[in-house]
Design an enzyme around this catalytic site. Sequence first.
Site, short mmCIF file in Angstrom:
data_model
loop_
_atom_site.label_atom_id
_atom_site.label_comp_id
_atom_site.label_asym_id
_atom_site.label_seq_id
_atom_site.Cartn_x
_atom_site.Cartn_y
_atom_site.Cartn_z
N HIS A 245 -7.06 -19.36 5.37
CA HIS A 245 -6.12 -18.82 6.35
C HIS A 245 -5.14 -19.89 6.82
CE1 HIS A 245 -5.13 -17.31 10.55
NE2 HIS A 245 -4.78 -16.31 9.79
N HIS B 286 4.02 -19.10 10.52
CA HIS B 286 3.33 -17.93 11.08
C HIS B 286 4.26 -17.02 11.87
CE1 HIS B 286 0.85 -15.79 14.14
NE2 HIS B 286 0.11 -15.55 13.09
O1 G3P Z 1 -3.08 -12.18 7.72
C1 G3P Z 1 -4.36 -12.15 8.23
C2 G3P Z 1 -4.24 -12.76 9.55
O2 G3P Z 1 -3.62 -13.98 9.31
C3 G3P Z 1 -3.41 -11.93 10.45
O3 G3P Z 1 -3.18 -12.56 11.60
O4 G3P Z 1 -1.60 -13.53 13.11
O5 G3P Z 1 -3.07 -15.02 11.79
O6 G3P Z 1 -1.19 -13.84 10.69
P1 G3P Z 1 -2.21 -13.80 11.79
CA CA Z 2 -1.43 -14.07 8.30
#
Ligand code: G3P
Ligand code: CA
Length: 363
Positions: A51, A93
């Site tokens: 992530h 992000h």
């Molecule tokens: O894309 C999965 C997760 O990353 C969604 O939340 O806000 O971390 O992009 P975010």
């Molecule tokens: Ca994401």
Amino acid sequence: MIRQTSSLLFTIIALLTGLMGCSTAKKESRTVAPIVRKQLHPDQRILVIGHRGASGYRPEHTLASYQLAIDMGADFIEPDLVMTKDGVLIARHENEISGTTDVATKFPKRKTTKLIDGKEVSGWFAEDFTLKEIKTLRAKERLASRDQSYNGQFPVPTFAEVLELVKSQSEKLGWKIGVYPETKHPTYFASIKLPLEPAVAMELKRAGLAKASDPVLLQSFELTSLRELRKLVDTRLVFLIAAPTDQPYDEVAAKTGKTYADYFTPAEMKKLADLLYGLGPEKRLVIQQGQPTPLIALAHKVGLVVHPYTFRSDKPFLADEFAGDPAKEYELFFEAGVDGLFSDFSDHAVRARGQFESVVTAK
Ligand code: G3P
Ligand code: CA
């Protein structure tokens, strides 16, 4: 975006429970793990998705962060995508980039205020900077609780550079590293004539990664973006799910009144399954009070995989119930039958997966 109240979670649980015709109060045996994913996708292990790279250890969305996730054994790396003024996709992000770069120091006069997804946001925005300007910036750690020692070292990568990293690492390792790009604020970017989807498609085609069989999963919180992508590439698509009563911004813009929960009628789920490869729910929609909700079973029933987000080993993110041991949280979700998960700590996820697989294999 995610509201923290448990009442919201109960909304979807109640809804899903109604749809499934079963009760979440019924305790399921922890020793009989429903490994439905192996029936659906026998060629795949549970996916570990890095992530924002290995963002527990390096500033997020840098090549160093992605590289570390790959080194730790992640199957996929996850770039979130926004766009520069001159139409280049970069990995961030959000389009407001002062939280993760030194833009405020380098361009103090470029601060402005805009309406993004219906909310007033003040800061520095990717779409106001050329790629040449973006390349003068250096990434910094977003969270004060995490290691700040890498601040100022790494540039902001383009999507093309992320795909190059994936290609070179796949060649080096002898297996395919996957990439899991997310379109961020897609309705907003379309509204300022910088649509993300054609650029995503162009870069994937350029990299030879636009077929359904390629190790690419495209994700978005907005179905409109996924539908646009489907017109352009055959890549598999994943719909991200936030709090049930939240409205995806494309639905807000279209004034439909539709919430995430509204997608979970049997008819809507069937329609989703025609378009999608899977769902990416916030993890509290998958496990509630230590027990699986019906979401995984509902998704698997229509052939969709489930990849919840986001697993974090550090304080204050890891819930008290796991007593400082992230492996316990992973085990719970693996037993519930997830097909993959987004983790800031790929090393912990990979280790926990290995442990789980060895136990399942031994049974
Ligand atoms: O894309 C999965 C997760 O990353 C969604 O939340 O806000 O971390 O992009 P975010
Ligand atoms: Ca994401």
